[in-house]
Design an enzyme around this catalytic site. Structure first.
Site, PDB file in Angstrom:
ATOM      1  N   ARG A 172       0.828  -1.205   0.000  1.00  0.00           N
ATOM      2  CA  ARG A 172       0.000   0.000   0.000  1.00  0.00           C
ATOM      3  C   ARG A 172       0.865   1.258   0.000  1.00  0.00           C
ATOM      4  O   ARG A 172       0.427   2.308  -0.421  1.00  0.00           O
ATOM      5  CB  ARG A 172      -0.886   0.025   1.254  1.00  0.00           C
ATOM      6  CG  ARG A 172      -2.043  -0.935   1.230  1.00  0.00           C
ATOM      7  CD  ARG A 172      -2.666  -1.064   2.609  1.00  0.00           C
ATOM      8  NE  ARG A 172      -3.173   0.178   3.181  1.00  0.00           N
ATOM      9  CZ  ARG A 172      -4.381   0.667   2.967  1.00  0.00           C
ATOM     10  NH1 ARG A 172      -5.217   0.030   2.195  1.00  0.00           N
ATOM     11  NH2 ARG A 172      -4.777   1.790   3.552  1.00  0.00           N
ATOM     12  N   ARG A 176       9.659   5.773  -3.343  1.00  0.00           N
ATOM     13  CA  ARG A 176       9.988   6.698  -4.437  1.00  0.00           C
ATOM     14  C   ARG A 176      11.440   7.126  -4.397  1.00  0.00           C
ATOM     15  O   ARG A 176      11.971   7.424  -3.323  1.00  0.00           O
ATOM     16  CB  ARG A 176       9.141   7.973  -4.330  1.00  0.00           C
ATOM     17  CG  ARG A 176       7.673   7.759  -4.382  1.00  0.00           C
ATOM     18  CD  ARG A 176       6.963   9.064  -4.724  1.00  0.00           C
ATOM     19  NE  ARG A 176       5.534   8.879  -4.586  1.00  0.00           N
ATOM     20  CZ  ARG A 176       4.831   9.294  -3.541  1.00  0.00           C
ATOM     21  NH1 ARG A 176       5.407   9.960  -2.572  1.00  0.00           N
ATOM     22  NH2 ARG A 176       3.537   9.069  -3.500  1.00  0.00           N
ATOM     23  N   ARG A 249      -8.542  -6.354  13.807  1.00  0.00           N
ATOM     24  CA  ARG A 249      -7.796  -5.523  14.740  1.00  0.00           C
ATOM     25  C   ARG A 249      -8.715  -4.405  15.187  1.00  0.00           C
ATOM     26  O   ARG A 249      -9.491  -3.841  14.397  1.00  0.00           O
ATOM     27  CB  ARG A 249      -6.546  -4.908  14.058  1.00  0.00           C
ATOM     28  CG  ARG A 249      -5.527  -5.932  13.703  1.00  0.00           C
ATOM     29  CD  ARG A 249      -4.947  -6.653  14.895  1.00  0.00           C
ATOM     30  NE  ARG A 249      -4.033  -5.816  15.668  1.00  0.00           N
ATOM     31  CZ  ARG A 249      -3.528  -6.170  16.841  1.00  0.00           C
ATOM     32  NH1 ARG A 249      -3.888  -7.336  17.403  1.00  0.00           N
ATOM     33  NH2 ARG A 249      -2.678  -5.385  17.471  1.00  0.00           N
ATOM     34  N   ARG A 280       0.367   5.664  16.570  1.00  0.00           N
ATOM     35  CA  ARG A 280       0.568   7.014  16.038  1.00  0.00           C
ATOM     36  C   ARG A 280      -0.188   8.038  16.856  1.00  0.00           C
ATOM     37  O   ARG A 280      -1.084   7.686  17.640  1.00  0.00           O
ATOM     38  CB  ARG A 280       0.165   7.084  14.568  1.00  0.00           C
ATOM     39  CG  ARG A 280      -1.255   6.652  14.301  1.00  0.00           C
ATOM     40  CD  ARG A 280      -1.553   6.676  12.795  1.00  0.00           C
ATOM     41  NE  ARG A 280      -2.949   6.334  12.577  1.00  0.00           N
ATOM     42  CZ  ARG A 280      -3.550   6.271  11.402  1.00  0.00           C
ATOM     43  NH1 ARG A 280      -2.872   6.524  10.299  1.00  0.00           N
ATOM     44  NH2 ARG A 280      -4.822   5.969  11.303  1.00  0.00           N
ATOM     45  N   GLU A 300      -3.303   6.444  19.206  1.00  0.00           N
ATOM     46  CA  GLU A 300      -3.971   5.221  18.755  1.00  0.00           C
ATOM     47  C   GLU A 300      -3.241   3.995  19.275  1.00  0.00           C
ATOM     48  O   GLU A 300      -2.041   3.850  19.070  1.00  0.00           O
ATOM     49  CB  GLU A 300      -4.006   5.164  17.222  1.00  0.00           C
ATOM     50  CG  GLU A 300      -4.852   6.270  16.630  1.00  0.00           C
ATOM     51  CD  GLU A 300      -5.044   6.150  15.118  1.00  0.00           C
ATOM     52  OE1 GLU A 300      -4.656   5.127  14.527  1.00  0.00           O
ATOM     53  OE2 GLU A 300      -5.568   7.115  14.545  1.00  0.00           O
ATOM     54  N   TYR A 348     -10.074  -5.169   3.329  1.00  0.00           N
ATOM     55  CA  TYR A 348      -9.309  -3.984   3.747  1.00  0.00           C
ATOM     56  C   TYR A 348      -9.515  -2.874   2.715  1.00  0.00           C
ATOM     57  O   TYR A 348      -8.612  -2.514   1.983  1.00  0.00           O
ATOM     58  CB  TYR A 348      -7.838  -4.401   3.826  1.00  0.00           C
ATOM     59  CG  TYR A 348      -6.855  -3.468   4.485  1.00  0.00           C
ATOM     60  CD1 TYR A 348      -7.247  -2.343   5.183  1.00  0.00           C
ATOM     61  CD2 TYR A 348      -5.487  -3.720   4.404  1.00  0.00           C
ATOM     62  CE1 TYR A 348      -6.319  -1.514   5.776  1.00  0.00           C
ATOM     63  CE2 TYR A 348      -4.546  -2.908   4.994  1.00  0.00           C
ATOM     64  CZ  TYR A 348      -4.968  -1.802   5.682  1.00  0.00           C
ATOM     65  OH  TYR A 348      -4.035  -0.979   6.268  1.00  0.00           O
ATOM     66  N   ASP A 350     -10.285   0.905   1.248  1.00  0.00           N
ATOM     67  CA  ASP A 350     -10.232   2.331   1.532  1.00  0.00           C
ATOM     68  C   ASP A 350     -11.600   2.944   1.210  1.00  0.00           C
ATOM     69  O   ASP A 350     -12.431   2.313   0.562  1.00  0.00           O
ATOM     70  CB  ASP A 350      -9.148   2.997   0.677  1.00  0.00           C
ATOM     71  CG  ASP A 350      -7.766   2.837   1.297  1.00  0.00           C
ATOM     72  OD1 ASP A 350      -7.684   2.771   2.540  1.00  0.00           O
ATOM     73  OD2 ASP A 350      -6.778   2.779   0.544  1.00  0.00           O
TER      74      ASP A 350
END
Ligand code: FAD
Ligand code: UDP
Length: 367
Positions: A172, A176, A249, A280, A300, A348, A350
């Site tokens: 995901r 770069r 989860r 995070r 979290e 999963y 988005d």
């Protein structure tokens, strides 16, 4: 007595999109949700003038023009670009993995140097065909980045060793050889101005919604009110977990209002070491370039789902994939019930994929 064409279980994006389309086609729809609020996991609530993402930070991003134009009918999107920072024991790195990350990690300056370093580490690890998340990560970015920025975060997030997780999870993230901190490779990205709740409210305009209503607690009664059911809750819960429960989860959010204007200078800081207990910290005001005198942050904490918790992330590994298949066979036999969304399809997804999937269903339902 049938009163509605569709009973829609869940007012998250899947349910809201389906409800809007059905209502626009002249269908009678009823939406029920067990929570006290609409919008499912994208729900935002205003605290100190800041739109707080109550069920986790949500950044809208898509390459799908149809979906982008669709959401823009219900909200104006700002120019927010996600560029999280990774904090590894106080060392800060840019995400996703790009030339800033490689420079900080290895002191390399050119893309060729960075590529050579990754290749060298991949070779040393002897990976040719990555079979799991660990091998996939090392072959994408090398061992140093795997150890500092991936391993700890992933094991906290998923509660499983990286070698036991599917490779697709890490794919995901872009890698770069440019100085581009944009977390997503999407053509379109942003946050709905005023929050997601307002956007979903607009989708549901003129549609009957009953909150605090658990479909599974009054299934027969609610079923008798409609010709068809669109179910976006958990597929295993629908069948009362009779084949065993699928794994998910869950996440616990610890919210804090701070009397300072700026806590961390960025919307998302990922704590990538294993020792920090949270995964995070989100500072919500930065999603909308806030100028409020105070700030709201959420830590979290990721945990294994147990009955009573909110199921957030399906664990899409082989074991759960097999069990899902069995539930799907049962689901296919349920006449007049369509299972959709992240929990209904145990996928999963988005936000954009959920919307695309709901629109595809509408294409089929309303020919
Ligand atoms: P949900 O939003 O989960 O809605 C399902 C609804 O059904 C809920 O409101 C629930 O209360 C209701 N329901 C369930 N069971 C019953 C029942 N028995 N009776 C009545 N109602 C019921 N996607 C992105 O694109 N970008 C992101 O940045 C992003 N960040 C994320 C962060 C987190 C922490 C999580 C968990 C997900 C994230 N996602 C993100 C994914 C995104 O949340 C989902 O793709 C999307 O919200 C799923 O929509 P949905 O309608 O399928 O499900
Ligand atoms: N990931 C990581 N380090 C990070 C951020 C992400 O190792 O700092 C890994 C982790 O395994 C995570 C996956 O990349 O599950 C996908 O990250 P993404 O941000 O897409 O996860 P989301 O929370 O949006 O599902």
């Amino acid at each position: 007595m049938i009163k509605y064409d569709y009973l829609i279980v869940g007012s998250g994006l899947y349910g809201a999109v389906f409800a809007r389309e059905a209502a626009d086609k002249g269908k009678k729809v009823l939406v029920v949700d067990k929570r006290p609020n609409i919008a499912g996991n994208v729900y935002t609530e205003e605290i100190e003038g800041i739109n707080v993402h109550k069920y986790g930070a949500h950044i809208f991003h898509t390459n799908n023009k149809r979906v982008w134009e669709y959401v823009n009918r219900f909200a104006e999107f700002n120019r927010f670009t996600n560029s999280p920072v990774a904090n590894y024991h106080g060392e800060l790195y840019s995400l996703p993995f790009n030339m800033y990350t490689f420079n900080k990690m290895w002191g390399v300056v050119t893309p060729d140097e960075a590529a050579a370093k990754i290749e060298e580490q991949k070779k040393a690890a002897g990976i040719t065909e990555p079979k799991n998340l660990e091998e996939q990560a090392i072959s994408l970015v090398g061992t140093d980045i795997y150890e500092k920025l991936i391993k700890g975060y992933t094991e906290k997030q998923w509660g499983r060793p990286c070698a036991e997780l599917p490779a697709f999870i890490i794919k995901r993230l872009p890698v770069r050889l440019t100085f581009d901190n944009n977390y997503f490779n999407a053509l379109y990205q942003g946050i709905p101005i005023g929050g997601y709740t307002k956007m979903v409210e607009k989708m549901l305009e003129g549609i009957e919604v009953r909150l605090n209503t658990d479909y599974l607690e009054d299934k027969a009664g609610l079923d008798s009110m409609a010709d068809k059911v669109i179910y976006t809750g958990a597929i295993d819960a629908y069948f009362d977990y009779k084949l065993g429960n699928l794994e998910y989860r869950s996440v616990r959010f610890e919210n804090e209002v701070l009397d300072i204007p700026n806590f961390q200078g960025n919307a998302a800081v990922n704590y990538t070491d294993l020792e920090t207990p949270w995964t995070r910290i989100i500072e919500h005001k930065w999603f909308e370039f806030g100028t409020q005198p105070k700030t709201v942050i959420s830590r979290e904490y990721s945990s294994e789902w147990k009955p009573g918790d909110e199921p957030y992330y399906p664990v899409n590994d082989d074991k759960n994939g097999e069990l899902y298949k069995l539930y799907k066979e049962l689901a296919d036999k349920e006449s007049n019930v369509i299972f959709g969304g992240r929990l209904g399809e145990y996928k999963y997804y988005d936000m954009d994929a959920v919307i695309a999937s709901a629109l595809e269903l509408c294409d089929k339902e309303f020919v």
